[in-house]
Scaffold this active site. Structure first.
Site, short mmCIF file in Angstrom:
data_model
loop_
_atom_site.label_atom_id
_atom_site.label_comp_id
_atom_site.label_asym_id
_atom_site.label_seq_id
_atom_site.Cartn_x
_atom_site.Cartn_y
_atom_site.Cartn_z
CD GLU A 35 32.57 47.85 -30.20
OE1 GLU A 35 32.16 47.41 -31.29
OE2 GLU A 35 33.70 48.37 -30.07
CG ASN A 51 25.37 30.89 -22.18
OD1 ASN A 51 25.74 31.72 -21.35
ND2 ASN A 51 25.86 29.67 -22.22
CG ASP A 66 29.69 31.51 -24.74
OD1 ASP A 66 28.98 32.53 -24.60
OD2 ASP A 66 29.34 30.55 -25.45
CG ASP A 67 28.97 36.21 -25.69
OD1 ASP A 67 28.65 36.83 -26.70
OD2 ASP A 67 28.52 35.08 -25.40
CG ASP A 109 33.83 43.20 -35.21
OD1 ASP A 109 34.88 42.54 -35.18
OD2 ASP A 109 33.79 44.40 -35.50
CG ASP A 140 24.67 31.45 -27.56
OD1 ASP A 140 25.14 32.37 -26.85
OD2 ASP A 140 25.13 30.29 -27.54
CE LYS A 174 28.74 27.36 -27.66
NZ LYS A 174 27.63 26.61 -27.06
#
EC number: 3.2.1.17
Length: 127
Positions: A35, A87, A90-91, A52, A85, A82
């Site tokens: 991906e 970090n 959260d993904d 995406d 990034d 977000k």
């Protein structure tokens, strides 16, 4: 940034991906490779209707809000930026939500094309 394969394996294991929705960590590493190429900043424009974002290539029509996708559901309740990034916590939360709702990894086209039903042991080998 690029997340090295074995570092990604560690992160996914730490976040409980082994066996989550009946899939191995190797399935997720394969998904990410195809991906986003392990890039946290990955971005793909799917024409006028959606985009995406990030390492899991999360779609703006259903899962995140980028301010330009009409009728976005924003089911992960997150700004798409977000997801680009460094970090990836959260993904990860959003990817798990997607997989949980689908009861698997079928929402990811690259997983269906390159990973489903294949021997994926090489994705975690040596980690």
């Amino acid at each position: 940034k690029d997340i090295p394969r074995c570092e990604l394996v560690k992160i996914l294991r730490r976040h409980g991906f082994e066996g989550f929705v009946g899939k191995t960590v190797a399935n997720w590493v394969c998904l990410v490779k195809h991906e986003s190429g392990y890039r946290t900043t990955a971005f793909n424009n799917n024409g006028p209707n959606s985009r995406d974002y990030g390492i899991f290539q999360i779609n703006s029509k259903y899962w995140c809000n980028d301010g330009k996708t009409r009728g976005s559901k924003n089911a992960c309740n997150i700004n798409c930026s977000k997801l680009r990034d460094d970090n990836i916590a959260d993904d990860i939360q959003c990817a798990k939500k997607i997989a949980r709702e689908a009861r698997g990894l079928t929402p990811w086209v690259a997983w269906k094309k390159y990973c489903q039903g294949k021997d994926l042991s090489s994705y975690v080998r040596g980690c």
